[in-house]
Design a protein around this motif. Sequence first.
Motif, PDB file in Angstrom:
ATOM      1  N   ASP A 111       0.900  -1.215   0.118  1.00  0.00           N
ATOM      2  CA  ASP A 111      -0.033   0.048  -0.111  1.00  0.00           C
ATOM      3  C   ASP A 111       0.908   1.352   0.283  1.00  0.00           C
ATOM      4  OD1 ASP A 111      -2.742  -1.258  -0.017  1.00  0.00           O
ATOM      5  OD2 ASP A 111      -2.128  -1.983   2.125  1.00  0.00           O
ATOM      6  N   PHE A 112       2.010   1.056   0.588  1.00  0.00           N
ATOM      7  CA  PHE A 112       2.800   2.265   0.437  1.00  0.00           C
ATOM      8  C   PHE A 112       4.397   1.743   0.611  1.00  0.00           C
ATOM      9  CE2 PHE A 112       5.439   5.706   2.276  1.00  0.00           C
ATOM     10  CZ  PHE A 112       4.527   7.068   2.028  1.00  0.00           C
ATOM     11  N   SER A 113       5.297   2.583   0.002  1.00  0.00           N
ATOM     12  CA  SER A 113       6.799   2.074  -0.192  1.00  0.00           C
ATOM     13  C   SER A 113       7.840   3.197   0.019  1.00  0.00           C
ATOM     14  CB  SER A 113       7.120   1.040  -1.219  1.00  0.00           C
ATOM     15  OG  SER A 113       7.272   1.706  -2.444  1.00  0.00           O
ATOM     16  N   ILE A 114       8.985   3.181   0.437  1.00  0.00           N
ATOM     17  CA  ILE A 114      10.152   4.087   0.195  1.00  0.00           C
ATOM     18  C   ILE A 114      11.125   3.006  -0.781  1.00  0.00           C
ATOM     19  CG2 ILE A 114      11.902   5.163   1.162  1.00  0.00           C
ATOM     20  CD1 ILE A 114      10.037   6.051   3.259  1.00  0.00           C
ATOM     21  N   GLN A 115      11.435   3.469  -1.727  1.00  0.00           N
ATOM     22  CA  GLN A 115      12.319   2.699  -2.260  1.00  0.00           C
ATOM     23  C   GLN A 115      13.662   3.440  -2.547  1.00  0.00           C
ATOM     24  OE1 GLN A 115      10.502   2.102  -6.273  1.00  0.00           O
ATOM     25  NE2 GLN A 115       8.590   1.393  -5.282  1.00  0.00           N
ATOM     26  N   ALA A 116      14.751   2.566  -2.270  1.00  0.00           N
ATOM     27  CA  ALA A 116      16.229   3.219  -2.014  1.00  0.00           C
ATOM     28  C   ALA A 116      17.364   2.392  -2.673  1.00  0.00           C
ATOM     29  CB  ALA A 116      16.699   3.593  -0.842  1.00  0.00           C
ATOM     30  N   LYS A 117      18.358   2.855  -3.046  1.00  0.00           N
ATOM     31  CA  LYS A 117      19.530   2.100  -3.720  1.00  0.00           C
ATOM     32  C   LYS A 117      20.886   2.767  -2.821  1.00  0.00           C
ATOM     33  CE  LYS A 117      20.898   5.051  -7.184  1.00  0.00           C
ATOM     34  NZ  LYS A 117      21.184   5.233  -8.693  1.00  0.00           N
ATOM     35  N   TYR A 118      21.681   1.833  -2.773  1.00  0.00           N
ATOM     36  CA  TYR A 118      22.993   2.048  -2.046  1.00  0.00           C
ATOM     37  C   TYR A 118      23.822   2.681  -2.954  1.00  0.00           C
ATOM     38  CZ  TYR A 118      21.345  -1.293   1.651  1.00  0.00           C
ATOM     39  OH  TYR A 118      20.744  -1.739   2.640  1.00  0.00           O
ATOM     40  N   GLU A 119      24.118   4.038  -2.519  1.00  0.00           N
ATOM     41  CA  GLU A 119      25.309   4.806  -3.398  1.00  0.00           C
ATOM     42  C   GLU A 119      26.802   4.046  -3.342  1.00  0.00           C
ATOM     43  OE1 GLU A 119      25.100   8.859  -2.897  1.00  0.00           O
ATOM     44  OE2 GLU A 119      23.337   9.296  -4.090  1.00  0.00           O
ATOM     45  N   ASP A 120      26.918   3.865  -1.992  1.00  0.00           N
ATOM     46  CA  ASP A 120      28.313   3.444  -1.552  1.00  0.00           C
ATOM     47  C   ASP A 120      28.148   2.665  -0.209  1.00  0.00           C
ATOM     48  OD1 ASP A 120      28.404   5.468   0.393  1.00  0.00           O
ATOM     49  OD2 ASP A 120      29.137   6.797  -1.465  1.00  0.00           O
ATOM     50  N   GLN A 121      29.167   2.430   0.431  1.00  0.00           N
ATOM     51  CA  GLN A 121      29.004   1.718   1.821  1.00  0.00           C
ATOM     52  C   GLN A 121      28.477   2.835   2.891  1.00  0.00           C
ATOM     53  OE1 GLN A 121      33.063   0.012   2.479  1.00  0.00           O
ATOM     54  NE2 GLN A 121      32.579  -1.605   1.171  1.00  0.00           N
ATOM     55  N   SER A 122      28.468   4.087   2.583  1.00  0.00           N
ATOM     56  CA  SER A 122      28.144   5.081   3.642  1.00  0.00           C
ATOM     57  C   SER A 122      26.683   5.528   3.462  1.00  0.00           C
ATOM     58  CB  SER A 122      29.182   5.832   3.825  1.00  0.00           C
ATOM     59  OG  SER A 122      29.304   6.645   2.949  1.00  0.00           O
ATOM     60  N   THR A 123      26.512   5.280   2.187  1.00  0.00           N
ATOM     61  CA  THR A 123      24.989   6.210   1.726  1.00  0.00           C
ATOM     62  C   THR A 123      24.190   5.508   0.997  1.00  0.00           C
ATOM     63  OG1 THR A 123      26.569   8.170   1.085  1.00  0.00           O
ATOM     64  CG2 THR A 123      24.482   8.149   0.395  1.00  0.00           C
ATOM     65  N   ILE A 124      22.749   5.706   1.403  1.00  0.00           N
ATOM     66  CA  ILE A 124      21.643   5.161   0.911  1.00  0.00           C
ATOM     67  C   ILE A 124      20.724   6.284   0.149  1.00  0.00           C
ATOM     68  CG2 ILE A 124      20.189   5.129   2.723  1.00  0.00           C
ATOM     69  CD1 ILE A 124      19.200   2.311   1.912  1.00  0.00           C
ATOM     70  N   HIS A 125      20.441   6.111  -0.964  1.00  0.00           N
ATOM     71  CA  HIS A 125      19.618   7.318  -1.782  1.00  0.00           C
ATOM     72  C   HIS A 125      17.969   6.937  -1.782  1.00  0.00           C
ATOM     73  CE1 HIS A 125      18.643   9.699  -5.430  1.00  0.00           C
ATOM     74  NE2 HIS A 125      19.574  10.446  -4.848  1.00  0.00           N
ATOM     75  N   ILE A 126      17.448   7.736  -1.373  1.00  0.00           N
ATOM     76  CA  ILE A 126      15.868   7.463  -1.831  1.00  0.00           C
ATOM     77  C   ILE A 126      15.460   7.814  -3.220  1.00  0.00           C
ATOM     78  CG2 ILE A 126      13.588   8.247  -1.022  1.00  0.00           C
ATOM     79  CD1 ILE A 126      14.784   8.742   1.699  1.00  0.00           C
ATOM     80  N   GLY A 127      14.759   6.848  -3.806  1.00  0.00           N
ATOM     81  CA  GLY A 127      14.544   7.195  -5.214  1.00  0.00           C
ATOM     82  C   GLY A 127      13.266   7.437  -5.442  1.00  0.00           C
ATOM     83  N   ASP A 128      12.269   6.899  -4.654  1.00  0.00           N
ATOM     84  CA  ASP A 128      10.810   7.289  -4.723  1.00  0.00           C
ATOM     85  C   ASP A 128      10.227   6.921  -3.562  1.00  0.00           C
ATOM     86  OD1 ASP A 128       8.670   7.908  -5.977  1.00  0.00           O
ATOM     87  OD2 ASP A 128       8.514   6.654  -7.812  1.00  0.00           O
ATOM     88  N   ILE A 129       9.094   7.707  -3.441  1.00  0.00           N
ATOM     89  CA  ILE A 129       8.326   7.385  -2.089  1.00  0.00           C
ATOM     90  C   ILE A 129       6.836   7.231  -2.705  1.00  0.00           C
ATOM     91  CG2 ILE A 129       7.035   8.091   0.055  1.00  0.00           C
ATOM     92  CD1 ILE A 129       9.595   9.661   0.534  1.00  0.00           C
ATOM     93  N   LYS A 130       6.232   6.199  -2.719  1.00  0.00           N
ATOM     94  CA  LYS A 130       4.946   5.773  -3.284  1.00  0.00           C
ATOM     95  C   LYS A 130       3.858   5.299  -2.413  1.00  0.00           C
ATOM     96  CE  LYS A 130       7.211   4.374  -7.664  1.00  0.00           C
ATOM     97  NZ  LYS A 130       7.177   3.089  -8.547  1.00  0.00           N
ATOM     98  N   GLY A 131       2.561   5.990  -2.596  1.00  0.00           N
ATOM     99  CA  GLY A 131       1.612   5.444  -1.920  1.00  0.00           C
ATOM    100  C   GLY A 131       0.483   6.751  -1.372  1.00  0.00           C
ATOM    101  N   GLU A 132      -0.163   6.412  -0.926  1.00  0.00           N
ATOM    102  CA  GLU A 132      -1.161   7.355  -0.320  1.00  0.00           C
ATOM    103  C   GLU A 132      -0.872   8.393   0.978  1.00  0.00           C
ATOM    104  OE1 GLU A 132      -6.002   7.757   1.012  1.00  0.00           O
ATOM    105  OE2 GLU A 132      -5.351   5.861   0.220  1.00  0.00           O
ATOM    106  N   GLU A 133      -1.037   9.763   0.895  1.00  0.00           N
ATOM    107  CA  GLU A 133      -0.373  10.433   1.653  1.00  0.00           C
ATOM    108  C   GLU A 133      -1.380  10.842   3.101  1.00  0.00           C
ATOM    109  OE1 GLU A 133      -2.522  13.162  -1.337  1.00  0.00           O
ATOM    110  OE2 GLU A 133      -0.771  11.562  -1.562  1.00  0.00           O
ATOM    111  N   ASN A 134      -0.876  11.353   4.014  1.00  0.00           N
ATOM    112  CA  ASN A 134      -1.506  11.780   5.158  1.00  0.00           C
ATOM    113  C   ASN A 134      -2.286  10.754   6.021  1.00  0.00           C
ATOM    114  OD1 ASN A 134      -1.061  14.459   4.558  1.00  0.00           O
ATOM    115  ND2 ASN A 134      -2.501  14.839   3.259  1.00  0.00           N
ATOM    116  N   LYS A 135      -1.596   9.518   5.958  1.00  0.00           N
ATOM    117  CA  LYS A 135      -2.092   8.550   6.625  1.00  0.00           C
ATOM    118  C   LYS A 135      -0.991   8.115   7.675  1.00  0.00           C
ATOM    119  CE  LYS A 135      -5.614   6.127   3.953  1.00  0.00           C
ATOM    120  NZ  LYS A 135      -6.034   4.827   3.457  1.00  0.00           N
ATOM    121  N   GLY A 136       0.223   8.504   7.656  1.00  0.00           N
ATOM    122  CA  GLY A 136       1.131   8.488   8.532  1.00  0.00           C
ATOM    123  C   GLY A 136       2.193   7.080   8.016  1.00  0.00           C
ATOM    124  N   TYR A 137       1.535   6.780   6.886  1.00  0.00           N
ATOM    125  CA  TYR A 137       2.576   5.719   6.406  1.00  0.00           C
ATOM    126  C   TYR A 137       3.835   5.828   6.203  1.00  0.00           C
ATOM    127  CZ  TYR A 137      -2.205   3.464   5.480  1.00  0.00           C
ATOM    128  OH  TYR A 137      -3.174   2.818   5.418  1.00  0.00           O
TER     129      TYR A 137
END
Length: 173
Positions: free
Chosen positions: A84-110
């Motif tokens: 129903d909701f997700s945060i998708q991220a990828k590892y840039e390197d050993q110390s950094t994760i990069h958020i690529g997209d946030i998908k789903g319905e807003e204002n529900k606290g998800y």
Amino acid sequence: MLLTKLRVEEEKKDPEVLEQDLEELEFQVFRMQANVKEIAKKWQIIGIEQTKKEKWVIVSIVDDGQVCKIMLNDCESAYRGVWDFSIQAKYEDQSTIHIGDIKGEENKGYGSICMDYLKEHAKDQNIQYIKGDLAKRDWDHLDRLIHFYNKHNFDVEVDHENQSGSIVCQPHW
């Protein structure tokens, strides 16, 4: 103390409202049991949480070392193989994760629930930075995004002229 506060609040409620609340909670628990069984066949379940509106959700993760996705499913509907909701991220390197997209319905606290789990996962992986971009496609909800990222201790930089920006969080473990 929390239980005492809850009891005081419940005593103020009409018995019919309490009965309806109990029926809704029983339904959510029943649905949660069924959903957990199905979600666990596909994803790793990492938590069960309650939203700000007292709705129960199941949080799961997939992480192959290159991509990390935190997913959430509510317990009001049957699991149908998708989140129903997700945060998708990828590892840039050993110390950094990069958020690529946030998908789903807003204002529900998800989003807040998923972000908290992403931060916890980053901590477990010894990740020092969580980053992301603001893109032109985000401009129709930019104010909401800025509020969300600020709430989660991200530094937000916005280039209004080029309709772009960046977010950075250095969690303090």
